[in-house]
Motif scaffolding. Structure first.
Motif, PDB file in Angstrom:
ATOM      1  N   ALA A 175       0.788  -1.426  -0.018  1.00 54.95           N
ATOM      2  CA  ALA A 175      -0.089  -0.072   0.196  1.00 54.95           C
ATOM      3  C   ALA A 175       0.836   1.084   0.141  1.00 54.95           C
ATOM      4  N   GLU A 176       0.532   2.471  -0.766  1.00 55.95           N
ATOM      5  CA  GLU A 176       1.391   3.558  -0.699  1.00 55.95           C
ATOM      6  C   GLU A 176       1.190   4.344   0.513  1.00 55.95           C
ATOM      7  N   ALA A 177       0.630   3.880   1.615  1.00 55.11           N
ATOM      8  CA  ALA A 177       0.706   4.586   2.832  1.00 55.11           C
ATOM      9  C   ALA A 177       0.419   3.511   3.810  1.00 55.11           C
ATOM     10  N   PHE A 178       1.323   2.900   4.694  1.00 59.05           N
ATOM     11  CA  PHE A 178       1.297   2.221   5.983  1.00 59.05           C
ATOM     12  C   PHE A 178       2.094   2.571   6.491  1.00 59.05           C
ATOM     13  N   GLY A 179       2.060   1.747   8.006  1.00 63.03           N
ATOM     14  CA  GLY A 179       2.922   1.642   8.970  1.00 63.03           C
ATOM     15  C   GLY A 179       2.771   2.936   9.767  1.00 63.03           C
ATOM     16  N   PHE A 180       4.073   3.093  10.442  1.00 60.87           N
ATOM     17  CA  PHE A 180       4.348   4.228  11.639  1.00 60.87           C
ATOM     18  C   PHE A 180       3.660   5.351  11.056  1.00 60.87           C
ATOM     19  N   CYS A 181       2.926   6.113  11.724  1.00 58.13           N
ATOM     20  CA  CYS A 181       2.539   7.587  11.235  1.00 58.13           C
ATOM     21  C   CYS A 181       3.339   8.541  12.162  1.00 58.13           C
ATOM     22  N   TRP A 182       2.909   9.728  11.977  1.00 61.17           N
ATOM     23  CA  TRP A 182       3.777  10.633  12.683  1.00 61.17           C
ATOM     24  C   TRP A 182       3.723  10.633  14.200  1.00 61.17           C
ATOM     25  N   GLY A 183       2.450  10.456  14.499  1.00 63.91           N
ATOM     26  CA  GLY A 183       2.006  10.497  15.876  1.00 63.91           C
ATOM     27  C   GLY A 183       2.637   9.257  16.848  1.00 63.91           C
ATOM     28  N   VAL A 184       2.594   8.239  16.004  1.00 62.17           N
ATOM     29  CA  VAL A 184       3.312   7.015  16.685  1.00 62.17           C
ATOM     30  C   VAL A 184       4.861   7.158  16.568  1.00 62.17           C
ATOM     31  N   GLU A 185       5.411   7.704  15.694  1.00 68.14           N
ATOM     32  CA  GLU A 185       6.926   7.821  15.588  1.00 68.14           C
ATOM     33  C   GLU A 185       7.281   8.893  16.678  1.00 68.14           C
ATOM     34  N   ARG A 186       6.358   9.897  16.841  1.00 63.71           N
ATOM     35  CA  ARG A 186       6.620  10.935  17.745  1.00 63.71           C
ATOM     36  C   ARG A 186       6.544  10.146  19.482  1.00 63.71           C
ATOM     37  N   PRO A 188     -34.916  22.813   9.489  1.00 64.39           N
ATOM     38  CA  PRO A 188     -33.744  23.415   9.233  1.00 64.39           C
ATOM     39  C   PRO A 188     -33.549  24.807   9.920  1.00 64.39           C
ATOM     40  N   ALA A 189     -34.609  25.301  10.475  1.00 69.41           N
ATOM     41  CA  ALA A 189     -34.257  26.683  11.166  1.00 69.41           C
ATOM     42  C   ALA A 189     -33.583  26.388  12.757  1.00 69.41           C
ATOM     43  N   GLU A 190     -33.992  25.241  13.223  1.00 64.71           N
ATOM     44  CA  GLU A 190     -33.419  24.870  14.432  1.00 64.71           C
ATOM     45  C   GLU A 190     -32.338  24.018  14.443  1.00 64.71           C
ATOM     46  N   LEU A 191     -31.738  23.551  13.331  1.00 63.14           N
ATOM     47  CA  LEU A 191     -30.731  22.567  13.190  1.00 63.14           C
ATOM     48  C   LEU A 191     -29.677  22.760  14.205  1.00 63.14           C
ATOM     49  N   ASN A 192     -28.884  24.111  13.555  1.00 64.50           N
ATOM     50  CA  ASN A 192     -27.780  24.490  14.188  1.00 64.50           C
ATOM     51  C   ASN A 192     -27.698  24.495  16.006  1.00 64.50           C
ATOM     52  N   ASP A 193     -29.077  24.544  16.400  1.00 64.72           N
ATOM     53  CA  ASP A 193     -29.009  24.533  17.909  1.00 64.72           C
ATOM     54  C   ASP A 193     -29.140  22.982  18.520  1.00 64.72           C
ATOM     55  N   HIS A 194     -29.270  22.270  17.443  1.00 65.40           N
ATOM     56  CA  HIS A 194     -29.405  20.516  17.893  1.00 65.40           C
ATOM     57  C   HIS A 194     -28.230  19.859  17.575  1.00 65.40           C
ATOM     58  N   PHE A 195     -27.570  20.150  16.655  1.00 70.94           N
ATOM     59  CA  PHE A 195     -26.553  19.396  15.981  1.00 70.94           C
ATOM     60  C   PHE A 195     -25.222  20.257  15.549  1.00 70.94           C
ATOM     61  N   LEU A 196     -24.092  19.458  16.114  1.00 71.24           N
ATOM     62  CA  LEU A 196     -22.720  20.178  16.050  1.00 71.24           C
ATOM     63  C   LEU A 196     -21.731  19.229  15.762  1.00 71.24           C
ATOM     64  N   ALA A 197     -21.094  19.526  14.461  1.00 72.62           N
ATOM     65  CA  ALA A 197     -20.187  18.512  13.691  1.00 72.62           C
ATOM     66  C   ALA A 197     -18.791  19.353  13.852  1.00 72.62           C
ATOM     67  N   PHE A 198     -17.761  18.201  14.203  1.00 72.43           N
ATOM     68  CA  PHE A 198     -16.398  18.608  14.045  1.00 72.43           C
ATOM     69  C   PHE A 198     -15.775  17.704  13.246  1.00 72.43           C
ATOM     70  N   ASN A 199     -14.663  18.012  12.493  1.00 72.32           N
ATOM     71  CA  ASN A 199     -13.892  16.889  11.716  1.00 72.32           C
ATOM     72  C   ASN A 199     -12.743  16.467  12.593  1.00 72.32           C
ATOM     73  N   THR A 200     -13.117  15.203  13.074  1.00 71.01           N
ATOM     74  CA  THR A 200     -11.950  14.749  13.949  1.00 71.01           C
ATOM     75  C   THR A 200     -11.495  13.507  13.550  1.00 71.01           C
ATOM     76  N   ILE A 201     -11.479  13.151  12.319  1.00 70.60           N
ATOM     77  CA  ILE A 201     -10.715  12.146  11.761  1.00 70.60           C
ATOM     78  C   ILE A 201      -9.330  12.326  11.469  1.00 70.60           C
ATOM     79  N   CYS A 202      -8.542  11.194  11.949  1.00 69.75           N
ATOM     80  CA  CYS A 202      -6.936  11.675  11.658  1.00 69.75           C
ATOM     81  C   CYS A 202      -6.578  11.399  10.191  1.00 69.75           C
ATOM     82  N   ASP A 203      -5.639  12.523  10.148  1.00 71.53           N
ATOM     83  CA  ASP A 203      -5.189  12.490   8.547  1.00 71.53           C
ATOM     84  C   ASP A 203      -4.444  10.978   8.382  1.00 71.53           C
ATOM     85  N   ALA A 204      -3.737  10.691   9.218  1.00 70.76           N
ATOM     86  CA  ALA A 204      -3.019   9.348   8.858  1.00 70.76           C
ATOM     87  C   ALA A 204      -3.905   8.256   8.888  1.00 70.76           C
ATOM     88  N   THR A 205      -4.757   8.014   9.698  1.00 75.62           N
ATOM     89  CA  THR A 205      -5.738   6.870   9.483  1.00 75.62           C
ATOM     90  C   THR A 205      -6.432   7.032   8.254  1.00 75.62           C
TER      91      THR A 205
END
Length: 406
Positions: free
Chosen positions: A60-71, A282-299
């Protein structure tokens, strides 16, 4: 507990270190000897391909130790160099790879005993050095170690810390954290300790159950007593103390264990967004749902590379990594969903002697397959989890070459 205040006080302590000791050059030789591989470097330079007799290996073109593990591993080596005589502990495995942890044991680094999922800190004394692993430690563990007067070396991956910041934002705004993860995994345990109200979902099917419960409250209706009881029985070990689904699922935010399958985390986020849109409009969506991108780049990179690899013609797949490594398990899932004959091993010694392999099928116990390699021309795909050194991958390939030559 005010986790933000505790973190600030801990970070200002002279017994807390999360930056290393500036000894990178001094430990570089040991790290290179233990973990790097000239063979793997040459395969990368050759388009991630190796041909040896009847055997064709595709990496695979990306595998093994990631930066966080190396650190994390480098910081552990630096810690022993900085504290040559002190007693050093790790609250768990530094990463989910047996060879790396064995190297640390050879350096007289001690591992906290764990029995029935509970860590025993009774032998840790004031003045001892304690390393927190790459996937973090709970707030309660950090507080205990700080109060005991230990020197804390924190190797937590910044991507994991990013998730902690996310669930702390949820807590600040009285939002329930929906955590896509494995309830008993060290990272999810740590993340939930930073959250306020939380609910852990393992997969899309469990997320759907939660969303069905939310929608059962639409139009002024309420879930039945039977629905509530079934819900609480299903998630009793996956939620914060005092969790009330009728109250705590009105405002939700999504976070994840960083090593989960990226596509599933994204689909879970979209599912909750659609559910809250349908429930509140739709008018109240932002009061009831909050999303952040927490997916690791290396994963993400390793999963994307795996999807590309399984699109190629392969006779079989070898996935290398600890059996308790979440990101490795998800790489194995990708191969299986494509119908590829795939083997998950944790060490090179699982291959041989003779034409056999001891591997762990997804969701079951170890089993032995003999014969392992078929006759004739053979195309083998190889990838490894983010905690697997190149040297281990080299040893696996060497064993495959020996079997192919036999």
């Amino acid at each position: 507990m005010d986790t933000r205040a505790f973190k600030r006080s801990l970070h200002h302590s002279d017994r807390y270190n999360r930056r290393g000791f500036g000894l990178g050059e001094e430990v570089a030789g040991s790290l290179e000897q233990a973990y790097q591989s000239n063979l793997i470097a040459s395969i990368r330079e050759n388009g991630y391909e190796l041909k040896h007799g009847r055997l064709q290996v595709k990496l695979a073109e990306a595998f093994g130790f990631c930066w966080g593990v190396e650190r994390a591993v480098a910081m552990a080596y630096e810690t022993r160099k900085h504290y040559p005589t002190e007693r050093i502990w790790i609250t768990n495995e530094i990463i989910h790879n047996p060879s790396v942890n064995d190297h640390l044991r050879e350096m007289d680094v001690l591992f906290i005993d764990v029995e029935n999922g509970v860590k025993d800190f009774s032998k840790v004394a004031s003045g001892d050095v304690v390393i927190l692993p790459a996937f973090g430690a709970t707030v309660q563990e950090m507080q205990l170690l700080n109060e005991r007067g230990c020197h804390i070396v924190d190797t937590t991956c910044p991507w994991v810390s990013k998730v902690w910041n996310t669930v702390e934002k949820h807590k600040k705004h009285d939002i329930t954290s929906i955590i896509h993860g494995k309830v008993k995994h060290e990272e999810t345990l740590a993340t939930s300790s930073f959250a306020g109200t939380y609910l852990v979902v393992l997969d899309l099917a469990e997320a759907q159950l939660v969303c069905d419960y939310i929608l059962a409250s639409s139009g002024g209706a309420s879930p039945s007593a039977e629905q509530r009881q079934a819900f609480m029985e299903r998630f009793s070990n996956a939620c914060s103390p005092g969790f009330d689904p009728d109250r705590d699922l009105a405002r939700v935010g999504v976070a994840n264990q960083t090593t989960m399958l990226k596509s599933e985390t994204e689909e879970i986020g979209r599912l909750f967004e659609r559910t809250m849109l349908k429930r509140f409009g739709p008018a109240e969506l932002n009061d009831h749902f909050l999303a952040f991108n927490t997916i690791c780049d290396a994963t993400q990179e390793r999963q994307d590379a795996m999807f590309a690899l399984v699109d190629e013609p392969l006779d079989l797949m070898v996935v290398i990594g600890g059996y308790n490594s979440s990101n490795t398990t998800h790489l194995q899932e990708i191969a299986i969903t494509r119908g590829i004959r795939s083997f998950h091993i944790d060490t090179p010694e699982r291959i041989g002697p003779s034409n056999r392999i001891e591997h762990k099928p997804l969701g079951t116990e170890l089993e032995v397959v003999e014969p392992f390699l078929p006759s004739g021309p053979l195309r083998v795909g190889i990838t490894s989890g983010a905690s697997t050194p190149d040297r281990v991958v080299e040893d696996v390939i060497s064993r495959l070459m020996a079997l192919a030559d036999a």
